[in-house]
Design an enzyme around this catalytic site. Structure first.
Site, PDB file in Angstrom:
ATOM      1  N   TYR A  25       0.846  -1.194   0.000  1.00  0.00           N
ATOM      2  CA  TYR A  25       0.000   0.000   0.000  1.00  0.00           C
ATOM      3  C   TYR A  25       0.877   1.238   0.000  1.00  0.00           C
ATOM      4  CZ  TYR A  25       1.013   0.585   5.014  1.00  0.00           C
ATOM      5  OH  TYR A  25       1.627   0.783   6.227  1.00  0.00           O
ATOM      6  N   CYS A  26       0.294   2.354  -0.425  1.00  0.00           N
ATOM      7  CA  CYS A  26       0.973   3.657  -0.390  1.00  0.00           C
ATOM      8  C   CYS A  26      -0.108   4.731  -0.281  1.00  0.00           C
ATOM      9  CB  CYS A  26       1.873   3.858  -1.611  1.00  0.00           C
ATOM     10  SG  CYS A  26       1.031   3.710  -3.198  1.00  0.00           S
ATOM     11  N   THR A  27       0.222   5.970  -0.553  1.00  0.00           N
ATOM     12  CA  THR A  27      -0.714   7.069  -0.334  1.00  0.00           C
ATOM     13  C   THR A  27      -1.937   6.978  -1.246  1.00  0.00           C
ATOM     14  OG1 THR A  27       1.169   8.472   0.216  1.00  0.00           O
ATOM     15  CG2 THR A  27      -0.942   9.572  -0.156  1.00  0.00           C
TER      16      THR A  27
END
Length: 343
Positions: free
Chosen positions: A198-200
């Site tokens: 996951y990331c922003t």
């Protein structure tokens, strides 16, 4: 024909206040093959400038990465223009949980070599051969699976103020630093574990998912829309929120609160705090975490030296900065030696 900003940030701020219109903070990305990024860049600037769109947009041969602010009354016209571009038709738009009319104060559309710097020169690596996208509900189930390895693809200063439970949070300064580190650390699990990232907003995970598939990982997943979309779905569908703390964002807000948990500490006194600031000394501008008490005590500066410089008349500060390049510590994001309680 105007292809650049003509107003300063202060002038734009005044116009926003005068307009008294709600603005929407939006982000989106799309990996695609763009033949002439410069022509595409100019096309976007001309149309979005007319709609009073502000933001930071990167265009490259590999696609587009956009973080922007658009007046709410112009949203439909903005969406119509996006849909008129073949590879952007119905592109997912991440709308910020916490709105701020001044999240962006200029329209900057820049041509870059890549929309996400990765340090890779492997031409056999196809960024469009991505992993499996999962929504918030599917993501929650996946990360409860003991055969899942959850990895945060963001930088240390982002995960410091907020991350998912039990996630691996690499202590890295840049995305390019994390790619090889993660592959090396997880090499023995290429066959038997589910790699979930996951990331922003999803852009770094999408590139990483394609990269790790290229490197032989068999089960690769990514959180579609990133933390921003996850937070929206959790609210809308009344799901369990497994994210703790704040989501770091790359605009004037600096973060959005996803849960009430405060998991980080003031870099100057060690008290619980998750508020990022930039040092008030313009010659420093270091990004770090500072509580209200230290902000008052230090005049919003990172060190006694910066506090002394910041107290000088502005013209004297300019003279001190003249001929000097910005220190590399600006980009260390809280790793400066002056911060006693840095991570």
């Amino acid at each position: 024909m105007q292809l650049y900003n003509t107003l300063s940030a202060k002038e734009r701020e005044e116009l926003i206040e005068q307009a008294n219109q709600e603005r929407l903070t939006i982000s989106f990305y799309k990996y695609a093959h763009i033949g002439n990024p410069q022509i595409f860049r100019n096309h976007l600037f001309i149309h979005w400038n007319e709609l009073d769109v502000l933001g930071r947009i990167y265009v490259a041969h590999e696609g587009i990465n956009a973080q922007l602010s658009v007046p709410a009354p112009n949203f439909e016209a903005f969406k119509k223009h996006l849909d008129s571009i073949s590879f952007l038709e119905n592109v997912r738009l991440n709308i910020a949980i916490e709105q701020d009319n001044k999240s962006f104060l200029k329209l900057k559309v820049k041509v870059r070599k890549k929309i996400v710097a990765d340090g890779l020169n492997d031409r056999s690596f196809d960024v469009t051969n991505k992993g499996v996208h999962v929504n918030a509900e599917e993501f929650n189930k996946l990360i409860d699976d003991p055969d899942t390895i959850l990895v945060d693809m963001r930088n240390h200063y982002e995960s410091e103020i907020g991350h998912f439970q039990n996630a691996i949070t690499p202590d890295v300064d840049t995305f390019r630093d994390s790619l090889d580190i993660i592959e090396k650390d997880l090499a023995e699990h290429k066959e038997d574990k589910k790699l979930v990232m996951y990331c922003t907003g999803g852009i770094r995970c999408e590139k990483a998912s394609a990269y790790y598939k290229h490197k032989g990982f068999k089960q690769v997943y990514q959180l579609e829309g990133g933390i921003i979309e996850y937070a929206r779905q959790v609210q809308q569908l009344k799901l369990e929120n497994k994210f703790k703390g704040k989501n770091f964002v790359f605009d004037h807000r600096r973060s959005e609160r996803i849960s009430e948990d405060v998991i980080s500490h003031c870099h100057q006194c060690g008290e619980p705090c998750d508020t990022h600031v930039n040092c008030a000394n313009e010659a420093c501008h270091l990004l770090f975490i500072q509580c209200e008490s230290c902000a008052e005590k230090m005049d919003q500066c990172c060190s006694d030296n910066c506090k002394e410089i910041n107290a000088l008349p502005y013209e004297e500060q300019k003279k001190l900065r003249k001929g000097k390049e910005a220190s590399n510590k600006i980009f260390k994001k809280g790793r400066s030696e002056v911060l006693k309680f840095k991570r």
